[in-house]
Design a protein around this motif. Structure first.
Motif, mmCIF file in Angstrom:
data_model
loop_
_atom_site.group_PDB
_atom_site.id
_atom_site.type_symbol
_atom_site.label_atom_id
_atom_site.label_comp_id
_atom_site.label_asym_id
_atom_site.label_seq_id
_atom_site.Cartn_x
_atom_site.Cartn_y
_atom_site.Cartn_z
ATOM 1 N N GLY A 96 0.806 -1.206 0.000
ATOM 2 C CA GLY A 96 0.000 0.000 0.000
ATOM 3 C C GLY A 96 0.842 1.260 0.000
ATOM 4 N N ARG A 97 1.882 1.266 0.831
ATOM 5 C CA ARG A 97 2.750 2.439 0.892
ATOM 6 C C ARG A 97 3.507 2.639 -0.421
ATOM 7 N N ALA A 98 3.947 1.546 -1.024
ATOM 8 C CA ALA A 98 4.624 1.640 -2.318
ATOM 9 C C ALA A 98 3.685 2.219 -3.371
ATOM 10 N N ALA A 99 2.407 1.806 -3.335
ATOM 11 C CA ALA A 99 1.432 2.312 -4.301
ATOM 12 C C ALA A 99 1.213 3.811 -4.126
ATOM 13 N N ILE A 100 1.099 4.258 -2.880
ATOM 14 C CA ILE A 100 0.890 5.684 -2.623
ATOM 15 C C ILE A 100 2.032 6.508 -3.200
ATOM 16 N N LEU A 101 3.260 6.088 -2.946
ATOM 17 C CA LEU A 101 4.422 6.833 -3.432
ATOM 18 C C LEU A 101 4.561 6.716 -4.951
#
Length: 296
Positions: A96-101
């Protein structure tokens, strides 16, 4: 401005779904498999799919030597840098964090237009840049504050997003008179060759045959992410203004966060929710900004 047809809307919805749910799929696949090798196999697997699609459409895959140089130039930011840095970031971060960035891309596209092509940016555009960078800094600060965090992973993802943003602007501004499926085919061929070399240099000792689960992830990426998604994305990127890219990416990080929470039992923190809201606000300013002087 080119408007979105009904077909474009359908393609954007399908693209958003395919790319959104792929973040936890990639995370599962690279937990025990070398990440660059995984992405290389995905790209290599998509090449015969696109070749077959071109044959069915009776589209020629022939290109000139001059076209080859242009295609290679487009492939560097859009596929090579994006895929190498993105998949390494996925291994280091939660999906999820990778997707946000990763999907700060439209804001990087605005900055690329300003720096490299002297585009004008409205006040609303600057607000969007501020929102996106605030979200990215929020995620970075939480990584630095956690001993188990991966600040390098966050920075790697930002490099990937910046490369994709620049590549999107470059794609819109490059005149090359070949069909999109032909362009995509040769960009993927060149990318597969280069990524094979990179993987051999840094991952050769970890090379092995994929497990059944990893093979399923490779097949999904080859068929849906590259075979369908990449051709669709380049078609829209060549045809439409930034509105299309903004629409298509707005919901992808949201899907990435919640599909990761559902599939991988990842626990989003308040920083993730706050960063997601900030980046969605940034995407909204991209959608609403005046078209005068915008990236074409």
């Amino acid at each position: 401005m080119t408007s979105l047809s009904r077909k474009d809307w359908v393609l954007l919805v399908l693209l958003t779904l395919c790319w959104g749910i792929n973040w936890p799929i990639m995370k599962i696949a690279v937990q025990n498999f070398p990440p660059i090798a995984f992405r290389t196999l995905c790209i290599a697997g998509s090449i015969p799919v696109i070749w077959a699609a071109a044959r069915m459409q009776r589209t020629s895959l022939k290109i000139s030597r001059d076209d080859l140089g242009t295609i290679f130039t487009l492939a560097i930011p859009n596929l090579m840098i994006w895929n190498i840095f993105m998949i390494v970031g996925v291994k280091m971060l939660s999906s999820g964090r990778a997707a946000i960035l990763g999907y700060t891309m439209p804001v990087w596209a605005i900055l690329s237009g300003l720096i490299f092509f002297r585009d004008r940016i409205s006040r609303l555009g600057w607000c969007g840049i501020g929102f996106a960078f605030s979200g990215a800094l929020l995620l970075l600060s939480s990584e630095f504050a956690t001993l188990a965090g991966q600040p390098m992973g966050s920075m790697v993802m930002l490099v990937a997003a910046a490369a994709w943003g620049y590549g999107t602007v470059l794609m819109k501004r490059t005149q090359i008179k070949i069909p999109t499926i032909t362009l995509t085919f040769w960009m993927l061929v060149l990318t597969a060759i280069c990524m094979t070399v990179v993987s051999a240099l840094v991952e050769y000792r970890y090379w092995r045959l994929p497990t059944s689960g990893e093979a399923v992830a490779i097949a999904y990426n080859a068929l849906m992410i590259f075979g369908f998604g990449q051709v669709t994305w380049f078609t829209l990127a060549r045809k439409l203004p930034p509105l299309a890219s903004s629409l298509s990416v707005m919901m992808i990080p949201v899907l990435g966060v919640f599909s990761g929470a559902w599939v991988l039992h990842e626990t989003p923190h308040w920083q993730d929710y706050a960063a997601m809201l900030l980046i969605l606000a940034a995407m909204g300013t991209v959608l609403l900004k005046p078209r005068t002087g915008a990236i074409k």
